[in-house]
Write a protein that holds these residues in place. Structure first.
Motif, PDB file in Angstrom:
ATOM      1  N   CYS A   1       0.880  -1.380  -0.123  1.00 10.81           N
ATOM      2  CA  CYS A   1       0.002   0.041   0.039  1.00 10.81           C
ATOM      3  C   CYS A   1       0.848   1.305   0.095  1.00 10.81           C
ATOM      4  CB  CYS A   1      -0.685  -0.101   1.197  1.00 10.81           C
ATOM      5  SG  CYS A   1      -1.799   1.353   1.482  1.00 10.81           S
ATOM      6  N   PRO A   2       0.815   1.933  -1.213  1.00 10.44           N
ATOM      7  CA  PRO A   2       1.891   3.028  -1.329  1.00 10.44           C
ATOM      8  C   PRO A   2       1.265   4.240  -0.403  1.00 10.44           C
ATOM      9  CG  PRO A   2       0.449   2.851  -3.335  1.00 10.44           C
ATOM     10  CD  PRO A   2       0.237   1.729  -2.432  1.00 10.44           C
ATOM     11  N   THR A   3       2.475   4.614   0.393  1.00 11.30           N
ATOM     12  CA  THR A   3       2.069   5.792   1.385  1.00 11.30           C
ATOM     13  C   THR A   3       3.119   6.661   1.180  1.00 11.30           C
ATOM     14  OG1 THR A   3       2.916   4.738   3.364  1.00 11.30           O
ATOM     15  CG2 THR A   3       0.494   4.645   3.023  1.00 11.30           C
ATOM     16  N   SER A   4       2.992   8.136   1.631  1.00 12.27           N
ATOM     17  CA  SER A   4       4.220   8.949   1.743  1.00 12.27           C
ATOM     18  C   SER A   4       4.063   9.778   2.977  1.00 12.27           C
ATOM     19  CB  SER A   4       3.941   9.962   0.590  1.00 12.27           C
ATOM     20  OG  SER A   4       2.866  10.703   0.601  1.00 12.27           O
ATOM     21  N   PRO A   5       5.060  10.250   3.647  1.00  4.78           N
ATOM     22  CA  PRO A   5       6.301  10.072   3.257  1.00  4.78           C
ATOM     23  C   PRO A   5       7.302   8.846   3.542  1.00  4.78           C
ATOM     24  CG  PRO A   5       6.260  11.395   5.215  1.00  4.78           C
ATOM     25  CD  PRO A   5       4.885  10.975   4.806  1.00  4.78           C
ATOM     26  N   VAL A   6       6.608   7.966   4.463  1.00  2.00           N
ATOM     27  CA  VAL A   6       7.390   6.652   4.771  1.00  2.00           C
ATOM     28  C   VAL A   6       6.178   5.616   4.642  1.00  2.00           C
ATOM     29  CG1 VAL A   6       9.165   7.464   6.390  1.00  2.00           C
ATOM     30  CG2 VAL A   6       6.686   6.793   7.463  1.00  2.00           C
ATOM     31  N   SER A   7       6.582   4.272   4.577  1.00  2.00           N
ATOM     32  CA  SER A   7       5.845   3.274   4.627  1.00  2.00           C
ATOM     33  C   SER A   7       5.164   2.881   6.030  1.00  2.00           C
ATOM     34  CB  SER A   7       6.406   2.085   3.841  1.00  2.00           C
ATOM     35  OG  SER A   7       7.370   1.393   4.601  1.00  2.00           O
ATOM     36  N   TRP A   8       4.120   2.036   6.014  1.00  2.00           N
ATOM     37  CA  TRP A   8       3.592   1.633   7.256  1.00  2.00           C
ATOM     38  C   TRP A   8       4.541   0.894   8.124  1.00  2.00           C
ATOM     39  CZ3 TRP A   8      -0.398   4.161   9.473  1.00  2.00           C
ATOM     40  CH2 TRP A   8      -1.411   4.593   8.642  1.00  2.00           C
ATOM     41  N   SER A   9       5.215  -0.029   7.579  1.00  2.00           N
ATOM     42  CA  SER A   9       6.104  -0.887   8.328  1.00  2.00           C
ATOM     43  C   SER A   9       7.320   0.082   8.902  1.00  2.00           C
ATOM     44  CB  SER A   9       6.836  -1.832   7.497  1.00  2.00           C
ATOM     45  OG  SER A   9       7.524  -1.218   6.123  1.00  2.00           O
ATOM     46  N   THR A  10       7.804   0.876   8.123  1.00  2.00           N
ATOM     47  CA  THR A  10       8.826   1.886   8.586  1.00  2.00           C
ATOM     48  C   THR A  10       8.143   2.615   9.746  1.00  2.00           C
ATOM     49  OG1 THR A  10       9.669   1.971   6.399  1.00  2.00           O
ATOM     50  CG2 THR A  10      10.613   3.632   8.033  1.00  2.00           C
ATOM     51  N   LEU A  11       7.117   3.293   9.822  1.00  2.00           N
ATOM     52  CA  LEU A  11       6.536   3.915  10.798  1.00  2.00           C
ATOM     53  C   LEU A  11       6.261   3.098  11.858  1.00  2.00           C
ATOM     54  CD1 LEU A  11       4.972   6.957  11.311  1.00  2.00           C
ATOM     55  CD2 LEU A  11       2.876   5.373  10.882  1.00  2.00           C
TER      56      LEU A  11
ATOM     57  N   LEU B   1       8.069   0.357  12.834  1.00  2.00           N
ATOM     58  CA  LEU B   1       9.236  -0.106  13.091  1.00  2.00           C
ATOM     59  C   LEU B   1      10.071   1.167  13.869  1.00  2.00           C
ATOM     60  CD1 LEU B   1      10.970  -2.796  13.114  1.00  2.00           C
ATOM     61  CD2 LEU B   1      11.900  -1.749  11.257  1.00  2.00           C
ATOM     62  N   GLY B   2       9.779   2.399  13.343  1.00  2.00           N
ATOM     63  CA  GLY B   2      10.334   3.555  13.918  1.00  2.00           C
ATOM     64  C   GLY B   2       9.808   3.617  15.429  1.00  2.00           C
ATOM     65  N   GLN B   3       8.627   3.597  15.463  1.00  4.37           N
ATOM     66  CA  GLN B   3       7.776   3.818  16.548  1.00  4.37           C
ATOM     67  C   GLN B   3       8.165   2.921  17.783  1.00  4.37           C
ATOM     68  OE1 GLN B   3       5.647   6.327  17.492  1.00  4.37           O
ATOM     69  NE2 GLN B   3       5.528   5.605  19.398  1.00  4.37           N
ATOM     70  N   SER B   4       8.364   1.645  17.397  1.00  5.52           N
ATOM     71  CA  SER B   4       8.857   0.720  18.316  1.00  5.52           C
ATOM     72  C   SER B   4      10.320   0.856  18.828  1.00  5.52           C
ATOM     73  CB  SER B   4       8.790  -0.749  17.891  1.00  5.52           C
ATOM     74  OG  SER B   4       9.007  -0.869  16.497  1.00  5.52           O
ATOM     75  N   VAL B   5      11.208   1.384  17.871  1.00  5.86           N
ATOM     76  CA  VAL B   5      12.664   1.635  18.515  1.00  5.86           C
ATOM     77  C   VAL B   5      12.313   2.878  19.422  1.00  5.86           C
ATOM     78  CG1 VAL B   5      14.507   2.758  17.579  1.00  5.86           C
ATOM     79  CG2 VAL B   5      13.584   0.926  16.416  1.00  5.86           C
ATOM     80  N   VAL B   6      11.387   3.888  18.924  1.00  8.42           N
ATOM     81  CA  VAL B   6      11.271   5.054  19.838  1.00  8.42           C
ATOM     82  C   VAL B   6      10.831   4.566  21.309  1.00  8.42           C
ATOM     83  CG1 VAL B   6      10.030   7.209  20.365  1.00  8.42           C
ATOM     84  CG2 VAL B   6      11.164   6.683  18.205  1.00  8.42           C
ATOM     85  N   SER B   7       9.916   3.706  21.413  1.00  4.56           N
ATOM     86  CA  SER B   7       9.330   3.449  22.639  1.00  4.56           C
ATOM     87  C   SER B   7      10.229   2.404  23.409  1.00  4.56           C
ATOM     88  CB  SER B   7       8.215   2.313  22.393  1.00  4.56           C
ATOM     89  OG  SER B   7       7.050   2.964  21.633  1.00  4.56           O
TER      90      SER B   7
END
Length: 130
Positions: A30-40, A42-48
């Motif tokens: 599913c194309p999204t911008s500026p980042v993909s859902w998986s990147t979002l 994954l980034g949120q889990s790293v921040v947490s």
């Protein structure tokens, strides 16, 4: 309560990481911008997880600052035994100083992480809106 909050945060971070890793192909389709859902996710889990690590360090510094010698010094002071309060304060000052150093070292990166987490949440809102 603080320990319960940390356990809940850890559980939510594990769920977010699981969602990010298990749905990577579907979310990238599913194309999204500026980042993909998986990147979002994954980034949120790293921040947490980094926030949890900083919270553990802050709790450790708090327990070093409020140690048994300083509590005993307060009790001695209330009873009027100033000599015992001074001895107990002197015995606990090394831990107080170590706790203060840990808190000072953790505070600046924690502020930077909070600013990054806020900007990452804005990116999440933009991805959701698209």
């Amino acid at each position: 309560w603080p320990l319960l909050k940390m356990c809940i945060s850890f559980g939510l971070s594990m769920c977010t990481c699981y969602i990010a890793l298990s749905n990577m192909e579907a979310s990238d389709a599913c194309p999204t911008s500026p980042v993909s859902w998986s990147t979002l996710f994954l980034g949120q889990s790293v921040v947490s997880f980094v926030c949890l690590a900083f919270m553990l360090l802050m709790f450790w510094s708090r327990f070093l600052i409020i140690n048994k010698h300083m509590i005993a010094a307060g009790l001695y002071r209330e009873r009027g035994d100033d000599a015992a309060a001074a001895r107990s304060t002197e015995a606990g000052m090394a831990d107080v100083q170590r706790g203060g150093k840990i808190a000072a070292v953790v505070a600046c990166p924690f502020l930077l992480l909070a600013m990054f987490a806020f900007s990452w949440s804005i990116i999440g809102w933009v991805v959701y809106a698209n």
